[in-house]
Design an enzyme around this catalytic site. Structure first.
Site, PDB file in Angstrom:
ATOM      1  N   GLY A  43      -0.331  -7.198   4.210  1.00  0.00           N
ATOM      2  CA  GLY A  43      -0.249  -8.143   5.312  1.00  0.00           C
ATOM      3  C   GLY A  43      -1.584  -8.821   5.551  1.00  0.00           C
ATOM      4  CB  THR A  44      -5.080  -7.559   5.307  1.00  0.00           C
ATOM      5  OG1 THR A  44      -5.002  -6.609   6.378  1.00  0.00           O
ATOM      6  CG2 THR A  44      -6.478  -8.151   5.269  1.00  0.00           C
ATOM      7  CD  GLN A  76       2.551  -2.877  14.428  1.00  0.00           C
ATOM      8  OE1 GLN A  76       3.596  -2.325  14.767  1.00  0.00           O
ATOM      9  NE2 GLN A  76       1.662  -2.275  13.654  1.00  0.00           N
ATOM     10  CB  SER A 116       2.836  -5.503   6.509  1.00  0.00           C
ATOM     11  OG  SER A 116       2.311  -4.389   5.818  1.00  0.00           O
ATOM     12  CG  HIS A 171       2.220  -0.159   5.308  1.00  0.00           C
ATOM     13  ND1 HIS A 171       1.561   0.677   6.175  1.00  0.00           N
ATOM     14  CD2 HIS A 171       1.520  -1.304   5.303  1.00  0.00           C
ATOM     15  CE1 HIS A 171       0.502   0.073   6.683  1.00  0.00           C
ATOM     16  NE2 HIS A 171       0.452  -1.136   6.161  1.00  0.00           N
ATOM     17  CB  THR A 216       0.745  -9.131 -12.897  1.00  0.00           C
ATOM     18  OG1 THR A 216       0.153  -9.843 -13.984  1.00  0.00           O
ATOM     19  CG2 THR A 216       2.123  -8.646 -13.287  1.00  0.00           C
ATOM     20  CB  CYS A 258      -7.057  -1.827  10.434  1.00  0.00           C
ATOM     21  SG  CYS A 258      -5.481  -2.072   9.595  1.00  0.00           S
TER      22      CYS A 258
END
Length: 386
Positions: free
Chosen positions: A72-73, A182, A202, A204, A244, A329
């Site tokens: 996501g970052t 979120q 994201s 996860h 890739t 984070c």
């Protein structure tokens, strides 16, 4: 009892994601290769992209509308840096955001600030966005709005739809980016309902694997070429994200999103009920509740009575209960959470705050175990301190 209540940091893999990733392991070809083995991988990549798009309410994706990234970052960096680097977007110089964004947004904005962009950080005291400050900056100089849908520490649900509409009234060419990491599959939402040009996702955070993110890009942004790659390489992902593709992770992401979309209404209701049980159990105690008026169902932030969050974290962990002191984070940061300071807590209160984040997989028994451990922990740790 083991109780994992840190789902805003990461979530356990769902069975659908595990199955999809296991099957994808047999699909080892490079999706860019033209031979049959590569084309089987390309077909799986296309299928996964369409499944994630459907979870966003987009049944028909044009090329480049959904870009897979490594996190996501990275998706957020592409959104912010990639639009800032597009030549036709350089007349307007103001970027509107909040004073409580995730580090993936804030740290990219600091880079843009050094490049001459004016960053306006709107106050979010009590988890409520200052709409007067928003409207005051919606003018022809507004290049971009970047705003999270749900705050990862307080659970505040920001009115991004209203903000994006106001921004476009001020400047129809303004680009609107939403960090929906979120909020995706934690609230009812689609790409169209948000009204965003760019959306960060994201894997996860929705019971998919780590190491996979995605950026949704509205068709008109592609048509205007208002976003360019900031990583150079072989030109994968329609020329916007070289490297890739992580096909195994992408397959898991798509499977988790499809499952989450199918159960989102029941999951939201489940998390809301667990959250209500937790809040009721804490009401009237010496533990403070940091609850925004408008909030997502899965995050509850609390302040302990003169007990540092790290101390309570270790106590709870010893009882098999996992919670957090804030964003994973920035868990090693030595300064108080800027988000909680913006919320209105003092530095001392922020240093004594915990984030409890739920998923639909959690149970009433786990919430009750947390409540009992918090009561025991407060009694024990305060007595030791004295």
């Amino acid at each position: 009892m083991m109780a994992y209540l840190d789902n805003s940091a990461t979530t356990p893999l769902c069975e659908a994601a595990v199955r999809a990733m296991t099957e994808a392991m047999a699909c080892f070809g490079n999706p860019s290769s033209l031979h049959e083995v590569g084309q089987r991988s390309a077909a799986l990549l296309k299928q996964s992209r369409e499944a994630l798009g459907a979870a966003l309410g987009e049944r028909y994706l044009r090329d480049g509308q959904l870009i897979f990234t490594g996190s996501g970052t990275e998706a957020t960096a592409l959104a912010l840096q990639g639009t800032a680097m597009a030549k036709e977007r350089r007349e307007a110089r103001t970027v509107l955001t909040t004073d409580s964004e995730h580090p993936s947004v804030e740290n990219n904005l600091r880079v843009l600030e050094k490049q001459g962009f004016r960053i306006v950080r709107v106050p979010t005291r009590g988890g409520a966005l200052d709409m007067d400050a928003v409207r005051a900056n919606c003018n022809r100089d507004l290049f971009m709005v970047t705003m999270m849908l749900v705050n990862n520490e307080t659970g505040a649900r920001y009115p991004v739809e209203e903000v994006f509409a106001a921004a476009r009234r001020g400047n129809p060419d303004c680009i609107c980016h939403c960090d929906a990491v979120q909020g995706f599959l934690k609230l009812p939402m689609t790409a169209k309902s948000l009204g965003a040009d760019l959306i960060t996702l994201s894997a996860h955070k929705i019971h998919g694997p780590k190491g996979v993110g995605a950026l949704y890009i509205a068709p008109h942004i592609l048509t205007k070429r208002a976003i360019v790659p900031f990583l150079q390489g072989g030109g994968q992902e329609f020329g916007l994200r070289s490297g890739t593709e992580n096909l195994i992770g992408i397959a898991g992401f798509a499977a988790a999103a499809a499952q989450g979309k199918a159960t989102v209404s029941a999951d939201v209701a489940r998390m809301a009920a667990l959250s209500a049980r937790l809040i009721e159990g804490l009401s009237g105690s010496e533990i403070g509740l940091n609850l925004p008026e408008k909030r997502a169902p899965h995050i509850v932030n609390i302040t302990l009575p003169q007990i540092k969050s790290e101390t309570m974290l270790h106590y709870l962990s010893g009882k098999g209960i996992s919670v957090s002191s804030g964003s994973a984070c920035s868990s090693h940061a030595k300064s108080p959470s800027s988000t909680l300071l913006a919320f209105g807590l003092s530095a001392a209160e922020a240093d004594c705050s915990l984030r409890i984040s739920l998923s639909a997989q959690n149970t009433e028994q786990e919430v009750d175990a947390l409540l009992a451990a918090l009561r025991d922990g407060c009694s024990t740790l305060i007595r030791i301190k004295r």
